[in-house]
Design a protein around this motif. Structure first.
Motif, PDB file in Angstrom:
ATOM      1  N   HIS A 460      13.897  57.631  11.339  1.00 26.07           N
ATOM      2  CA  HIS A 460      15.458  57.739  11.053  1.00 26.07           C
ATOM      3  C   HIS A 460      15.746  58.974  10.339  1.00 26.07           C
ATOM      4  O   HIS A 460      16.973  59.479  10.593  1.00 26.07           O
ATOM      5  CB  HIS A 460      16.057  56.581  10.389  1.00 26.07           C
ATOM      6  CG  HIS A 460      15.784  55.469  11.404  1.00 26.07           C
ATOM      7  ND1 HIS A 460      16.417  55.245  12.657  1.00 26.07           N
ATOM      8  CD2 HIS A 460      15.091  54.096  11.142  1.00 26.07           C
ATOM      9  CE1 HIS A 460      16.092  54.085  13.237  1.00 26.07           C
ATOM     10  NE2 HIS A 460      15.311  53.318  12.438  1.00 26.07           N
ATOM     11  N   GLU A 506      23.034  52.410  13.232  1.00 27.24           N
ATOM     12  CA  GLU A 506      21.546  51.851  13.558  1.00 27.24           C
ATOM     13  C   GLU A 506      20.625  51.715  12.299  1.00 27.24           C
ATOM     14  O   GLU A 506      19.797  50.784  12.416  1.00 27.24           O
ATOM     15  CB  GLU A 506      21.042  53.012  14.458  1.00 27.24           C
ATOM     16  CG  GLU A 506      21.651  53.397  15.946  1.00 27.24           C
ATOM     17  CD  GLU A 506      20.934  54.348  16.610  1.00 27.24           C
ATOM     18  OE1 GLU A 506      20.038  55.132  15.703  1.00 27.24           O
ATOM     19  OE2 GLU A 506      21.188  54.789  17.606  1.00 27.24           O
ATOM     20  N   CYS A 507      21.356  52.245  11.217  1.00 26.98           N
ATOM     21  CA  CYS A 507      20.143  52.121  10.082  1.00 26.98           C
ATOM     22  C   CYS A 507      20.972  52.467   8.900  1.00 26.98           C
ATOM     23  O   CYS A 507      22.056  53.003   8.888  1.00 26.98           O
ATOM     24  CB  CYS A 507      19.027  52.924  10.211  1.00 26.98           C
ATOM     25  SG  CYS A 507      19.241  54.616  10.227  1.00 26.98           S
ATOM     26  N   TYR A 519      14.416  52.261   3.838  1.00 22.60           N
ATOM     27  CA  TYR A 519      14.949  52.337   5.213  1.00 22.60           C
ATOM     28  C   TYR A 519      15.337  50.886   5.780  1.00 22.60           C
ATOM     29  O   TYR A 519      14.440  50.033   5.587  1.00 22.60           O
ATOM     30  CB  TYR A 519      13.873  53.032   6.071  1.00 22.60           C
ATOM     31  CG  TYR A 519      13.660  54.361   5.643  1.00 22.60           C
ATOM     32  CD1 TYR A 519      14.215  55.451   6.384  1.00 22.60           C
ATOM     33  CD2 TYR A 519      12.575  54.657   4.778  1.00 22.60           C
ATOM     34  CE1 TYR A 519      14.066  56.552   6.169  1.00 22.60           C
ATOM     35  CE2 TYR A 519      12.319  55.992   4.573  1.00 22.60           C
ATOM     36  CZ  TYR A 519      12.820  57.149   5.188  1.00 22.60           C
ATOM     37  OH  TYR A 519      12.341  58.153   4.823  1.00 22.60           O
ATOM     38  N   ASP A 521      16.993  48.442   8.682  1.00 21.93           N
ATOM     39  CA  ASP A 521      17.438  48.433  10.275  1.00 21.93           C
ATOM     40  C   ASP A 521      18.761  47.956  10.179  1.00 21.93           C
ATOM     41  O   ASP A 521      19.424  47.412   9.511  1.00 21.93           O
ATOM     42  CB  ASP A 521      16.172  47.740  11.099  1.00 21.93           C
ATOM     43  CG  ASP A 521      16.098  46.155  10.688  1.00 21.93           C
ATOM     44  OD1 ASP A 521      17.035  45.626  10.090  1.00 21.93           O
ATOM     45  OD2 ASP A 521      15.135  45.616  11.000  1.00 21.93           O
ATOM     46  N   HIS A 526      14.858  43.668   8.501  1.00 17.89           N
ATOM     47  CA  HIS A 526      13.603  44.488   8.373  1.00 17.89           C
ATOM     48  C   HIS A 526      13.746  45.828   7.442  1.00 17.89           C
ATOM     49  O   HIS A 526      14.865  46.715   7.756  1.00 17.89           O
ATOM     50  CB  HIS A 526      12.884  44.839   9.500  1.00 17.89           C
ATOM     51  CG  HIS A 526      12.318  43.522  10.108  1.00 17.89           C
ATOM     52  ND1 HIS A 526      13.120  42.768  11.109  1.00 17.89           N
ATOM     53  CD2 HIS A 526      11.164  42.886  10.231  1.00 17.89           C
ATOM     54  CE1 HIS A 526      12.532  41.635  11.371  1.00 17.89           C
ATOM     55  NE2 HIS A 526      11.297  41.642  10.957  1.00 17.89           N
TER      56      HIS A 526
END
Length: 561
Positions: A460, A506-507, A519, A521, A526
Motif C-alpha cells: 500500500h 482502502e487502507c 498498515y 485494511d 487486519h
C-alpha cells in the motif's frame, strides 16, 4: 579585593581559583565571544568578568526610557526609607523565591531586597519574575555599588530586541517556558523523562521547577559560568543547561529508590550539591553536546505553548488554584471519567506524558471505537475528522497493544485527491504498551539523513520519493494547532518531510518511510507492521495481526469544556 568586591564575602569565595593576571577583552565578533564565554575566558578573573558583564549588558538594545543608576539614587530612599533591609517585603512577582546568598556579605544580601523593590517601582508591567532575585544577587558581585547593579538589571529587563529573549517577566511567559522545557525533555532526555513519569504524580510540576534549578539552587560558580554564556547567546543556553542537569541527575540517581513526593526535592538537592559529581566545565560540555532545535524552532514552540495557554485563559497566576502553578496534567485523565477497553488509566497517563504539553492541558475524549461504531473505515474518518490531534489505540487478538499520536486532522488526506499521500508533522510518534511500554519517535526527524534514502515500503505504501508533494503542506501553517514541527521548519526535502500518516478508502498507514509503520485494511479487522533497525528491531506488534479493538481519542479542553 578589588573595586567590584564591595558586596562579596571573600571568606566564602574560592579565591585560589582566581587568576591575578591582568587580562583585557577586546574582541567584538559574536562567534569569538561565544567561544570565549563557553571556555570560561573571564571566569577566573573577578575584575575582568565585571568589565565583560558591563560591556555585554551595555550593548543590549533597550527601550528608549530605561531606568539608570541616577534613577536608583533618586528613588531608593523614598521607597526603602529607614526600614531594615532584612524586613523589606518582596513584591508578589518574585513568587516567594529564595534569595540566594551567592557568597554575598550582609550588605549585599540587604541590597538585593532594596534593588528588587526599586525595580518593582520602575517596572509595573512585570507580573511574574521568580528569577530576578538570583540575577540581582549574581550581578552584585560584579557591580561597584547598588545603583550600578540596578542599572544593569534594568537593561536586561528592558531589552526590546524581539530576537533576543532574556528573562521571563509574566506568568504566561514563565508557564509557556516550563511547557517548552517539558517538550524538550520529552524529546532530548527520554530516559530521564521515563524515570520522572514512573516516580512522579505530576511530571509537569517537576519540570516547572527548571528555572529554580538554575536561578536558586545552582551554586555561585556554576550559575556564573552559565550567565557568562547566557549574556552572549541568550535564553536557549538556559534550556541546554537545565537539560544537562536532568541528564546528570538521571545518571546519578537512576538506580536508587525515589518517592513521588520527594522527586522535586531530590532534584533540587542534587543541583545544590552538584559539585560532588559534576564540574562547571563538564556541565557546560554536556549542555552544548545536546543537538537542540534551532532558536527559531524553539521560539515557534514557545509561541504555540503561549497560544494554548491564552486560549484556555491561563495568563495570570491564580492563587485559588491547587496546585497553584498549573492544572495537574495527570488529573486530565480522571479515573472516574475515563473508560477504555484497551488501556488502563495508568497506561493512558503514561501516553499523556509523551504528548506535547499544550495538549496535555486537555483530557481524552473517545471519538470512535469498533465496539460501538463497527469496523467501517468511512465511519472511522467521519468520527475522527475535525479533531486535531488524535490518538489511535489498537489491541490485537494476541493481547498486544500499540498506537500512535497523530498531530494532523485526517481530513488532510483529501489534499492528494485519489492518490495516497502522506502528511503529518514531526510531533507524531508511534508507541507500544503491551507486552512492554516503548515510544518511537518519527524516524525522519530523529535521523534526517534518512530523508534522502527513499526506501520503498510494502504494497500500500508508495515510494518515499513520491509520497508527498509540496502542495500537500498546509499553505498557512499559522492556523494549525501544531505550527512548531511543521515540515517547513526542517531542512528536509518536501517530498519526504511529512511522511507519517496516510489514508484512503482502502487502507490507513501510520508511520512509513524508513521507520516503524502500521498498515490497517479497509475493514479495520487486519493489519501488519513494518520495521527496521532504526528501532533496534523491536516491532510494535506481530508482523501480521488481527485487530480485536480499535479506538480513536481526541483532546477536550478541560478549562472551557
Amino acid at each position: 579585593m578589588d573595586e567590584y568586591g564591595r558586596f562579596v564575602d571573600w571568606d566564602k569565595m574560592d579565591v585560589s581559583a582566581q587568576s591575578q593576571n591582568t587580562k583585557e577583552l577586546t574582541c567584538t565578533d559574536f562567534h569569538e565571544l561565544k567561544q570565549l564565554a563557553r571556555q570560561g575566558y573571564w571566569a577566573k578573573n573577578h575584575s575582568l568578568r565585571a568589565k565583560v558583564y558591563h560591556k555585554l549588558i551595555s550593548n543590549i538594545p533597550c527601550r528608549t526610557v530605561t531606568p539608570d543608576a541616577n534613577v536608583y539614587r533618586d528613588i531608593v530612599v523614598k521607597i526603602v526609607g529607614k526600614r531594615s533591609s532584612s524586613s523589606l517585603p518582596l513584591p508578589e512577582f518574585v513568587d516567594n523565591s529564595l534569595i540566594p546568598t551567592y557568597c554575598l556579605n550582609a550588605e549585599g544580601i540587604g541590597a538585593v531586597r532594596k534593588i528588587i523593590l526599586c525595580i518593582a517601582n520602575q517596572f509595573p508591567d512585570i507580573s511574574f519574575c521568580p528569577a530576578l532575585p538570583s540575577v540581582i544577587a549574581l550581578l552584585l558581585h560584579y557591580s561597584k555599588d547598588e545603583a550600578e547593579c540596578f542599572e544593569q538589571v534594568c537593561r536586561i529587563l528592558a531589552c526590546n530586541d524581539p530576537s533576543k529573549r532574556l528573562i521571563d517577566q509574566t506568568f504566561l511567559a514563565f508557564e509557556s517556558s516550563c511547557m517548552t522545557f517539558g517538550d524538550l525533555v520529552n524529546k532530548y532526555c527520554q530516559a530521564a523523562h521515563k524515570l520522572m513519569v514512573a516516580v512522579s504524580e505530576d511530571v509537569l510540576e517537576v519540570y516547572s521547577d527548571w528555572q529554580r534549578w538554575l536561578f536558586g539552587e545552582l551554586p555561585m560558580v556554576y550559575i556564573a559560568r552559565v550567565f557568562d554564556v547566557f549574556l552572549v547567546e541568550g535564553y536557549k543556553v538556559l534550556y541546554r543547561v537545565a537539560l544537562a542537569l536532568l541528564k546528570f541527575f538521571h545518571k546519578v540517581r537512576a538506580g536508587q529508590p525515589m518517592e513521588s513526593d520527594s522527586i522535586q526535592q531530590d532534584i533540587r538537592a542534587f543541583v545544590r550539591d552538584i559539585a560532588k559529581s559534576v564540574s562547571p566545565e563538564r556541565l557546560l560540555e554536556k549542555a552544548f553536546a545536546i543537538r537542540l532545535f534551532s532558536r527559531k524552532e524553539i521560539n515557534l514552540l514557545q509561541m504555540a505553548n503561549e497560544k494554548a495557554l491564552q486560549q484556555k485563559g491561563i495568563t495570570v497566576k491564580q492563587k485559588s488554584l491547587v496546585p497553584s502553578k498549573r492544572q495537574n496534567v495527570h488529573l486530565a485523565v480522571h479515573a472516574e471519567n475515563f473508560k477504555s477497553e484497551i488501556v488502563s488509566v495508568k497506561e493512558m497517563r503514561d501516553i499523556w506524558s509523551w504528548i506535547p504539553e499544550r495538549f496535555a492541558l486537555c483530557q481524552p475524549l473517545l471519538l470512535f471505537t469498533t465496539l460501538e461504531h463497527g469496523c467501517s473505515l468511512s465511519r472511522f474518518y467521519s468520527h475522527s475528522e475535525g479533531h486535531e490531534p488524535t490518538l489511535l489505540l489498537i489491541k490485537t487478538t494476541a493481547k498486544e497493544v500499540c498506537g500512535a499520536y497523530l498531530s494532523t486532522d485526517w481530513s488532510e488526506r483529501r489534499r492528494g485527491g485519489n492518490k495516497l499521500s502522506f502528511f503529518g508533522t514531526g510531533e507524531c510518534f508511534v508507541f507500544r504498551l503491551q507486552p512492554e511500554v516503548e515510544r518511537y519517535e518519527w524516524v525522519v526527524i530523529k535521523h534526517p539523513e534518512l530523508a534522502s534514502t527513499g526506501s520503498e515500503t510494502e504494497n500500500h505504501a508508495p515510494p518515499a520519493s513520491s509520497t508527498l508533494s509540496s502542495s500537500s503542506i498546509p499553505s498557512d501553517p499559522s492556523d494549525r494547532l501544531s505550527p512548531f514541527l511543521a515540515a517547513r521548519h526542517f531542512n528536509l526535502p518536501s517530498k519526504t518531510a511529512s511522511m507519517f500518516m496516510a489514508g484512503s478508502s482502502e487502507c490507513i498507514i501510520v508511520g512509513g518511510g524508513d521507520g516503524q509503520a502500521l498498515y490497517l485494511d479497509a475493514d479495520l479487522n487486519h493489519g501488519r507492521t513494518s520495521h527496521c533497525n532504526t528501532f533496534n528491531n523491536q516491532p510494535l506488534c506481530s508482523e501480521s495481526f488481527q485487530i480485536s479493538i480499535l479506538e480513536v481519542w481526541g483532546f477536550r479542553d478541560t478549562m472551557n469544556g
